[in-house]
Design a protein around this motif. Structure first.
Motif, PDB file in Angstrom:
ATOM      1  N   MET A   1      66.665  12.899  57.924  1.00 45.31           N
ATOM      2  CA  MET A   1      67.289  11.539  58.109  1.00 45.31           C
ATOM      3  C   MET A   1      68.767  11.970  58.172  1.00 45.31           C
ATOM      4  O   MET A   1      69.716  11.607  59.117  1.00 45.31           O
ATOM      5  CB  MET A   1      67.020  10.343  57.114  1.00 45.31           C
ATOM      6  CG  MET A   1      68.016   9.205  57.597  1.00 45.31           C
ATOM      7  SD  MET A   1      67.324   8.657  59.002  1.00 45.31           S
ATOM      8  CE  MET A   1      68.372   7.024  59.100  1.00 45.31           C
ATOM      9  N   SER A   2      69.130  12.706  57.124  1.00 49.02           N
ATOM     10  CA  SER A   2      70.646  12.968  57.207  1.00 49.02           C
ATOM     11  C   SER A   2      71.030  14.211  58.214  1.00 49.02           C
ATOM     12  O   SER A   2      72.125  14.128  58.649  1.00 49.02           O
ATOM     13  CB  SER A   2      70.951  13.405  55.755  1.00 49.02           C
ATOM     14  OG  SER A   2      70.368  14.915  55.591  1.00 49.02           O
ATOM     15  N   GLY A   3      70.084  14.869  58.823  1.00 47.87           N
ATOM     16  CA  GLY A   3      70.294  15.892  59.804  1.00 47.87           C
ATOM     17  C   GLY A   3      70.509  15.106  61.095  1.00 47.87           C
ATOM     18  O   GLY A   3      71.703  15.435  61.852  1.00 47.87           O
ATOM     19  N   PHE A   4      69.771  14.046  61.566  1.00 47.85           N
ATOM     20  CA  PHE A   4      70.185  13.161  62.443  1.00 47.85           C
ATOM     21  C   PHE A   4      71.622  12.514  62.375  1.00 47.85           C
ATOM     22  O   PHE A   4      72.393  12.216  63.381  1.00 47.85           O
ATOM     23  CB  PHE A   4      69.131  12.158  62.719  1.00 47.85           C
ATOM     24  CG  PHE A   4      67.797  12.572  63.235  1.00 47.85           C
ATOM     25  CD1 PHE A   4      67.915  13.295  64.399  1.00 47.85           C
ATOM     26  CD2 PHE A   4      66.542  12.562  62.408  1.00 47.85           C
ATOM     27  CE1 PHE A   4      66.680  14.018  65.015  1.00 47.85           C
ATOM     28  CE2 PHE A   4      65.363  13.051  63.021  1.00 47.85           C
ATOM     29  CZ  PHE A   4      65.343  13.818  64.154  1.00 47.85           C
ATOM     30  N   LEU A   5      71.878  11.905  61.183  1.00 46.79           N
ATOM     31  CA  LEU A   5      73.035  11.352  60.921  1.00 46.79           C
ATOM     32  C   LEU A   5      74.345  12.304  61.143  1.00 46.79           C
ATOM     33  O   LEU A   5      75.339  11.956  61.616  1.00 46.79           O
ATOM     34  CB  LEU A   5      72.863  10.862  59.361  1.00 46.79           C
ATOM     35  CG  LEU A   5      74.210   9.891  58.742  1.00 46.79           C
ATOM     36  CD1 LEU A   5      74.062   8.435  59.860  1.00 46.79           C
ATOM     37  CD2 LEU A   5      73.943   9.562  57.531  1.00 46.79           C
ATOM     38  N   ALA A   6      74.207  13.610  60.699  1.00 37.93           N
ATOM     39  CA  ALA A   6      75.179  14.399  60.916  1.00 37.93           C
ATOM     40  C   ALA A   6      75.514  14.497  62.502  1.00 37.93           C
ATOM     41  O   ALA A   6      76.569  15.024  62.815  1.00 37.93           O
ATOM     42  CB  ALA A   6      74.897  16.042  60.271  1.00 37.93           C
ATOM     43  N   VAL A   7      74.590  14.486  63.302  1.00 34.38           N
ATOM     44  CA  VAL A   7      74.660  14.710  64.610  1.00 34.38           C
ATOM     45  C   VAL A   7      75.284  13.367  65.410  1.00 34.38           C
ATOM     46  O   VAL A   7      76.150  13.658  66.151  1.00 34.38           O
ATOM     47  CB  VAL A   7      73.419  15.122  65.484  1.00 34.38           C
ATOM     48  CG1 VAL A   7      73.586  14.918  66.924  1.00 34.38           C
ATOM     49  CG2 VAL A   7      72.919  16.193  64.977  1.00 34.38           C
ATOM     50  N   LEU A   8      75.005  12.408  64.710  1.00 39.21           N
ATOM     51  CA  LEU A   8      75.264  11.177  65.388  1.00 39.21           C
ATOM     52  C   LEU A   8      76.806  10.503  64.756  1.00 39.21           C
ATOM     53  O   LEU A   8      77.308   9.840  65.594  1.00 39.21           O
ATOM     54  CB  LEU A   8      74.222  10.026  65.081  1.00 39.21           C
ATOM     55  CG  LEU A   8      73.100  10.128  65.733  1.00 39.21           C
ATOM     56  CD1 LEU A   8      71.847   9.197  64.990  1.00 39.21           C
ATOM     57  CD2 LEU A   8      72.999  10.310  67.159  1.00 39.21           C
ATOM     58  N   LEU A   9      77.192  10.947  63.704  1.00 39.04           N
ATOM     59  CA  LEU A   9      78.242  10.468  63.124  1.00 39.04           C
ATOM     60  C   LEU A   9      79.717  10.956  64.348  1.00 39.04           C
ATOM     61  O   LEU A   9      79.891  12.185  64.493  1.00 39.04           O
ATOM     62  CB  LEU A   9      78.698  10.875  61.801  1.00 39.04           C
ATOM     63  CG  LEU A   9      77.677   9.963  60.646  1.00 39.04           C
ATOM     64  CD1 LEU A   9      77.923  10.608  59.253  1.00 39.04           C
ATOM     65  CD2 LEU A   9      77.993   8.607  60.665  1.00 39.04           C
ATOM     66  N   ASP A  10      80.737  10.012  64.190  1.00 40.26           N
ATOM     67  CA  ASP A  10      81.983  10.433  64.754  1.00 40.26           C
ATOM     68  C   ASP A  10      82.806  10.958  63.950  1.00 40.26           C
ATOM     69  O   ASP A  10      83.627  11.889  64.128  1.00 40.26           O
ATOM     70  CB  ASP A  10      82.478   9.352  65.316  1.00 40.26           C
ATOM     71  CG  ASP A  10      81.741   8.746  66.421  1.00 40.26           C
ATOM     72  OD1 ASP A  10      81.022   9.376  67.248  1.00 40.26           O
ATOM     73  OD2 ASP A  10      81.775   7.552  66.860  1.00 40.26           O
ATOM     74  N   ASN A  11      82.989  10.755  62.468  1.00 48.62           N
ATOM     75  CA  ASN A  11      83.828  11.077  61.540  1.00 48.62           C
ATOM     76  C   ASN A  11      83.358  12.478  61.093  1.00 48.62           C
ATOM     77  O   ASN A  11      82.333  12.876  60.527  1.00 48.62           O
ATOM     78  CB  ASN A  11      83.851  10.376  60.357  1.00 48.62           C
ATOM     79  CG  ASN A  11      84.975  10.659  59.383  1.00 48.62           C
ATOM     80  OD1 ASN A  11      85.394  11.795  59.367  1.00 48.62           O
ATOM     81  ND2 ASN A  11      85.023   9.761  58.259  1.00 48.62           N
ATOM     82  N   LEU A  12      83.982  13.537  61.414  1.00 43.58           N
ATOM     83  CA  LEU A  12      83.942  15.023  61.168  1.00 43.58           C
ATOM     84  C   LEU A  12      83.356  15.291  59.578  1.00 43.58           C
ATOM     85  O   LEU A  12      82.571  16.036  59.459  1.00 43.58           O
ATOM     86  CB  LEU A  12      84.922  15.823  61.544  1.00 43.58           C
ATOM     87  CG  LEU A  12      84.599  17.268  62.183  1.00 43.58           C
ATOM     88  CD1 LEU A  12      83.516  17.007  63.419  1.00 43.58           C
ATOM     89  CD2 LEU A  12      85.943  17.691  62.794  1.00 43.58           C
ATOM     90  N   MET A  13      84.296  14.684  58.643  1.00 42.16           N
ATOM     91  CA  MET A  13      84.086  14.565  57.256  1.00 42.16           C
ATOM     92  C   MET A  13      82.743  14.262  56.801  1.00 42.16           C
ATOM     93  O   MET A  13      81.815  14.846  56.110  1.00 42.16           O
ATOM     94  CB  MET A  13      85.099  14.201  56.388  1.00 42.16           C
ATOM     95  CG  MET A  13      86.420  14.753  56.392  1.00 42.16           C
ATOM     96  SD  MET A  13      86.514  16.386  55.619  1.00 42.16           S
ATOM     97  CE  MET A  13      87.902  16.278  54.940  1.00 42.16           C
ATOM     98  N   ALA A  15      79.949  13.841  58.698  1.00 41.80           N
ATOM     99  CA  ALA A  15      78.865  14.703  59.430  1.00 41.80           C
ATOM    100  C   ALA A  15      78.634  15.869  58.543  1.00 41.80           C
ATOM    101  O   ALA A  15      77.573  16.298  58.221  1.00 41.80           O
ATOM    102  CB  ALA A  15      79.204  15.078  60.843  1.00 41.80           C
ATOM    103  N   VAL A  16      79.968  16.564  58.109  1.00 42.44           N
ATOM    104  CA  VAL A  16      79.545  17.762  57.185  1.00 42.44           C
ATOM    105  C   VAL A  16      79.069  17.447  56.010  1.00 42.44           C
ATOM    106  O   VAL A  16      78.087  18.291  55.669  1.00 42.44           O
ATOM    107  CB  VAL A  16      81.036  18.266  57.114  1.00 42.44           C
ATOM    108  CG1 VAL A  16      80.824  19.592  55.904  1.00 42.44           C
ATOM    109  CG2 VAL A  16      81.588  19.095  58.492  1.00 42.44           C
ATOM    110  N   ILE A  17      79.408  16.418  55.137  1.00 45.33           N
ATOM    111  CA  ILE A  17      78.817  15.998  54.029  1.00 45.33           C
ATOM    112  C   ILE A  17      77.399  15.602  54.276  1.00 45.33           C
ATOM    113  O   ILE A  17      76.624  15.980  53.357  1.00 45.33           O
ATOM    114  CB  ILE A  17      79.683  14.826  53.294  1.00 45.33           C
ATOM    115  CG1 ILE A  17      80.798  15.408  52.791  1.00 45.33           C
ATOM    116  CG2 ILE A  17      78.893  14.234  52.342  1.00 45.33           C
ATOM    117  CD1 ILE A  17      81.844  14.313  52.564  1.00 45.33           C
ATOM    118  N   SER A  18      76.860  14.976  55.594  1.00 42.30           N
ATOM    119  CA  SER A  18      75.497  14.521  55.681  1.00 42.30           C
ATOM    120  C   SER A  18      74.715  16.005  56.009  1.00 42.30           C
ATOM    121  O   SER A  18      73.761  16.169  55.639  1.00 42.30           O
ATOM    122  CB  SER A  18      75.553  13.821  56.961  1.00 42.30           C
ATOM    123  OG  SER A  18      74.246  13.400  57.081  1.00 42.30           O
TER     124      SER A  18
END
Length: 66
Positions: A1-13, A15-18
């Motif tokens: 789930m967090s892998g998909f979230l990392a791709v979909l997030l607009d905020n770079l920070m 996405a990296v944390i995800s």
């Protein structure tokens, strides 16, 4: 789930944390699969070192903002 979230997030920070969390979940699953050496390497390099390097780079480049 967090892998998909990392791709979909607009905020770079975020996405990296995800992505770091996805790596941490992978390390936990390696422990559950009885591969502690792989889990330690994944936790140290994947979720630890790589995440820190990405966060440092984002901070130094102002997050891609000009």
């Amino acid at each position: 789930m967090s892998g998909f979230l990392a791709v979909l997030l607009d905020n770079l920070m975020a996405a990296v944390i995800s992505a770091g969390l996805a790596s941490l979940f992978a390390a936990v699953s390696y422990v559950l699969l009885a591969a502690p050496d792989v889990a330690m390497a994944e936790a140290a390099i994947g979720s630890g070192l790589a995440t820190l390097i990405f966060l440092y780079t984002i901070r130094k480049t102002n997050g891609g903002k000009e």
